[in-house]
Motif scaffolding. Structure first.
Motif, PDB file in Angstrom:
ATOM      1  N   ALA A 152       0.852  -1.191   0.000  1.00  0.00           N
ATOM      2  CA  ALA A 152       0.000   0.000   0.000  1.00  0.00           C
ATOM      3  C   ALA A 152       0.882   1.234   0.000  1.00  0.00           C
ATOM      4  O   ALA A 152       1.797   1.361   0.821  1.00  0.00           O
ATOM      5  CB  ALA A 152      -0.933   0.008   1.207  1.00  0.00           C
ATOM      6  N   THR A 153       0.599   2.147  -0.922  1.00  0.00           N
ATOM      7  CA  THR A 153       1.295   3.432  -1.016  1.00  0.00           C
ATOM      8  C   THR A 153       0.274   4.539  -0.874  1.00  0.00           C
ATOM      9  O   THR A 153      -0.744   4.550  -1.573  1.00  0.00           O
ATOM     10  CB  THR A 153       2.032   3.567  -2.347  1.00  0.00           C
ATOM     11  N   LEU A 154       0.524   5.489   0.017  1.00  0.00           N
ATOM     12  CA  LEU A 154      -0.418   6.573   0.279  1.00  0.00           C
ATOM     13  C   LEU A 154      -0.092   7.784  -0.566  1.00  0.00           C
ATOM     14  O   LEU A 154       1.043   7.978  -1.023  1.00  0.00           O
ATOM     15  CB  LEU A 154      -0.396   6.949   1.763  1.00  0.00           C
ATOM     16  N   PHE A 196       4.899   4.615   2.559  1.00  0.00           N
ATOM     17  CA  PHE A 196       4.835   3.257   2.027  1.00  0.00           C
ATOM     18  C   PHE A 196       4.599   2.291   3.184  1.00  0.00           C
ATOM     19  O   PHE A 196       5.215   2.422   4.250  1.00  0.00           O
ATOM     20  CB  PHE A 196       6.133   2.895   1.292  1.00  0.00           C
ATOM     21  N   HIS A 197       3.738   1.307   2.944  1.00  0.00           N
ATOM     22  CA  HIS A 197       3.420   0.310   3.959  1.00  0.00           C
ATOM     23  C   HIS A 197       3.561  -1.073   3.330  1.00  0.00           C
ATOM     24  O   HIS A 197       2.854  -1.402   2.372  1.00  0.00           O
ATOM     25  CB  HIS A 197       1.996   0.495   4.501  1.00  0.00           C
ATOM     26  N   ALA A 224      -1.283   7.068  -6.411  1.00  0.00           N
ATOM     27  CA  ALA A 224      -2.132   7.306  -5.244  1.00  0.00           C
ATOM     28  C   ALA A 224      -2.748   8.706  -5.279  1.00  0.00           C
ATOM     29  O   ALA A 224      -3.912   8.892  -4.901  1.00  0.00           O
ATOM     30  CB  ALA A 224      -1.323   7.117  -3.967  1.00  0.00           C
ATOM     31  N   LYS A 225      -2.002   9.694  -5.766  1.00  0.00           N
ATOM     32  CA  LYS A 225      -2.558  11.041  -5.887  1.00  0.00           C
ATOM     33  C   LYS A 225      -3.654  11.086  -6.945  1.00  0.00           C
ATOM     34  O   LYS A 225      -4.677  11.773  -6.771  1.00  0.00           O
ATOM     35  CB  LYS A 225      -1.436  12.026  -6.236  1.00  0.00           C
ATOM     36  N   ASN A 226      -3.468  10.360  -8.039  1.00  0.00           N
ATOM     37  CA  ASN A 226      -4.520  10.300  -9.057  1.00  0.00           C
ATOM     38  C   ASN A 226      -5.772   9.608  -8.526  1.00  0.00           C
ATOM     39  O   ASN A 226      -6.893   9.989  -8.868  1.00  0.00           O
ATOM     40  CB  ASN A 226      -4.002   9.566 -10.295  1.00  0.00           C
ATOM     41  N   ILE A 227      -5.572   8.586  -7.703  1.00  0.00           N
ATOM     42  CA  ILE A 227      -6.722   7.892  -7.111  1.00  0.00           C
ATOM     43  C   ILE A 227      -7.492   8.835  -6.199  1.00  0.00           C
ATOM     44  O   ILE A 227      -8.734   8.858  -6.212  1.00  0.00           O
ATOM     45  CB  ILE A 227      -6.229   6.648  -6.347  1.00  0.00           C
ATOM     46  N   LEU A 228      -6.779   9.632  -5.409  1.00  0.00           N
ATOM     47  CA  LEU A 228      -7.453  10.594  -4.537  1.00  0.00           C
ATOM     48  C   LEU A 228      -8.187  11.653  -5.341  1.00  0.00           C
ATOM     49  O   LEU A 228      -9.320  12.030  -5.024  1.00  0.00           O
ATOM     50  CB  LEU A 228      -6.424  11.239  -3.605  1.00  0.00           C
TER      51      LEU A 228
END
Length: 401
Positions: free
Chosen positions: A177-179, A184-185, A354-358
C-alpha cells in the motif's frame, strides 16, 4: 466433538445444496417442482433427525444456522455458484446463534472459559475483553488449532463527522500500500526459510498416495506454514486499516476485481493461453499482498471512526501525470520511477498513482473548507440525530443471526 459437529454441518450443507440445485434444475427444465427455501429444509431437517440418530449429536440450532448460511449464500451468489464443502478442502466451523445460552467467565489475565451447548465449559486464550452482550459464538479450526470468536453488541454508533483529511491508497505488487502522502506500507508475510520449506513439502506431497497417513502429515505441515503467513497478512491489514481510518476522513481505493485479475491464463485446449507461467506468478504476487483483505479491513474499521471508503475507476491511474493530467504509458520508465513526457514532472510511480486515485474521487479538499486550492467541496448534510453518518456496511467476521 468439535470435529464431529463440523462434519455434521458439512453433511447438512452439501445435502441441502444438492437439494436446492435439483429444484432449480427441475424448474428450468419445465418439470414439476416447487420452491426450496430455508423453512422447507428446516422442517425436513427436523424429520431427518427423528429418523437418523447421528444427526442428534450436534445441537439443533447449529444445524439450522448452517441452513440459514446456505440460504443467504444462494440468494447473494446464486445456487450453482455456491461451493461444496469438501472433506479435505474445508476447515470445520460452526456457529452457536443463541447468545443467551452462552456464558463466558474470566479465569485470569490470559485465560477464560466459555460454556457452549453440548460442549460444556471450554477454556480459551483471551485475546481481548468481550466488551458487550454476546449474540453468537463461532468455533472454527485453523492450522490444526481451534478458535472461538464471539459476536457482541457494544451499543456504539458510527460517528457523524471525522476531523481528518482524505487520502488515496495505491495497492501494488512490489509495495502492498502506497499513500498519496508519500508513505509506504509493506512487510514480508513469509520468511525465505518458510518459502523454501513450503516448496520442499509440496514436492514431497506430489509423490505421496492420496488418502495415506504420510500425505496427511505433509498437508498438516503445509497448513501450519500457510496459517502463519495468513495471520501476518491479517495483522498487517488490520493495523494499516486502523491507522488510516483513525487519521483520515476518507480513504480512496481503486475498484479492483481481484477474482477476475487472478484468473488463470491457461485457456482451453482449442485456444491455449499465452505466457501462462508469467501470469501465474503475477496472480501469486497479487494474492500474497492481500488487496481484498485490506479493503475488508478498512470497511470494518470505518464503522468505528466514521471514515468513508470510496472506490474509483482504476483505469490509467498509473499512467496519468498528476500535475498536467497527460496520459502516456511511456511516462512510467520503471516500476518505481515516473517521469512525465509532457511536463517533465518526476515522482515515485506509486505515489503519483495514489494522488490520481485521490483526485479521481472528486474530493481533493476536506468537507469543511479549502486547503489552499481554488475549488471547494460542499459539506454533506448531517443525518437525523441518532443515526449513523455512514450507511450500514457488511460486517467482516461473524454476521448477526
Amino acid at each position: 466433538m468439535c470435529t464431529e459437529f463440523g462434519d455434521l454441518c458439512r453433511a447438512v450443507w452439501n445435502t441441502a445444496l444438492d437439494q436446492r440445485r435439483q429444484y432449480v434444475d427441475r424448474y428450468t427444465r419445465g418439470r414439476q417442482g416447487g420452491f426450496c427455501g430455508y423453512h422447507l429444509q428446516a422442517a425436513q431437517l427436523a424429520e431427518a433427525k427423528a429418523e437418523e440418530p447421528w444427526l442428534k449429536v450436534a445441537p439443533s440450532h447449529v444445524l439450522q444456522q448452517t441452513l440459514k448460511d446456505l440460504d443467504r449464500a444462494c440468494r447473494e451468489k446464486g445456487t450453482f455458484k455456491v461451493r461444496w464443502r469438501a472433506k479435505y478442502r474445508w476447515s470445520p466451523s460452526f456457529r452457536f446463534p443463541a447468545g443467551n445460552l452462552i456464558t463466558v467467565e474470566k479465569l485470569n489475565r490470559k485465560w477464560s472459559r466459555a460454556k457452549l451447548p453440548k460442549l460444556g465449559w471450554v477454556r480459551f486464550r483471551s485475546s481481548r475483553p468481550i466488551g458487550g452482550i454476546i449474540r453468537s459464538a463461532t468455533v472454527s479450526r485453523k492450522g490444526g488449532r481451534w478458535f472461538v470468536s464471539f459476536l457482541v453488541e457494544d451499543g456504539l454508533l458510527t460517528p457523524e463527522h471525522h476531523p481528518g483529511t482524505p487520502v488515496g491508497v495505491d495497492r501494488g505488487v512490489k509495495v502492498a500500500a502506497t499513500l498519496s502522502t508519500g508513505r509506504f506500507h509493506d512487510r514480508p508475510f513469509a520468511s525465505p526459510g518458510e518459502k523454501a520449506r513450503h516448496l520442499r513439502l509440496q514436492r514431497k506431497l506430489a509423490r505421496k498416495k492420496k488418502g495415506g497417513a504420510n500425505r496427511a502429515k505433509i498437508l498438516k505441515s503445509l497448513g501450519r506454514i500457510a496459517t502463519r503467513a495468513v495471520d501476518r497478512r491479517t495483522d498487517f491489514c488490520a493495523r494499516l486499516a486502523r491507522q488510516l481510518t483513525t487519521r483520515h476522513s476518507m480513504v480512496v481505493l481503486e475498484n479492483l476485481r481481484t477474482t477476475n485479475m487472478t484468473a488463470s491464463a491457461k485457456g482451453t485446449p482449442e485456444e491455449p493461453g499465452k505466457r501462462v507461467r508469467q501470469k501465474s506468478g503475477l496472480n501469486r504476487a497479487i494474492l500474497d499482498k492481500g488487496w481484498h483483505r485490506l479493503e475488508l479491513a478498512l470497511r470494518n474499521a470505518a464503522r468505528r471512526t466514521g471514515t468513508r471508503i470510496v472506490l474509483v475507476d482504476p483505469a490509467y491511474t498509473s499512467q496519468t501525470c498528476y500535475r498536467c493530467k497527460v496520459v502516456d504509458a511511456n511516462s512510467r520508465e520503471s516500476q518505481a520511477e515516473f517521469v512525465c513526457t509532457s511536463c517533465a514532472h518526476t515522482d515515485h510511480a506509486d505515489v503519483n498513482a495514489a494522488k490520481n486515485i485521490l483526485h479521481a474521487a472528486g474530493h481533493a479538499v476536506s468537507a469543511c473548507g479549502d486547503l489552499g486550492v481554488a475549488r471547494s467541496v460542499k459539506q454533506e448534510p448531517a443525518p437525523p440525530r441518532g443515526q449513523a453518518h455512514q450507511p450500514a456496511l457488511p460486517l467482516v467476521g461473524i454476521p448477526r443471526p
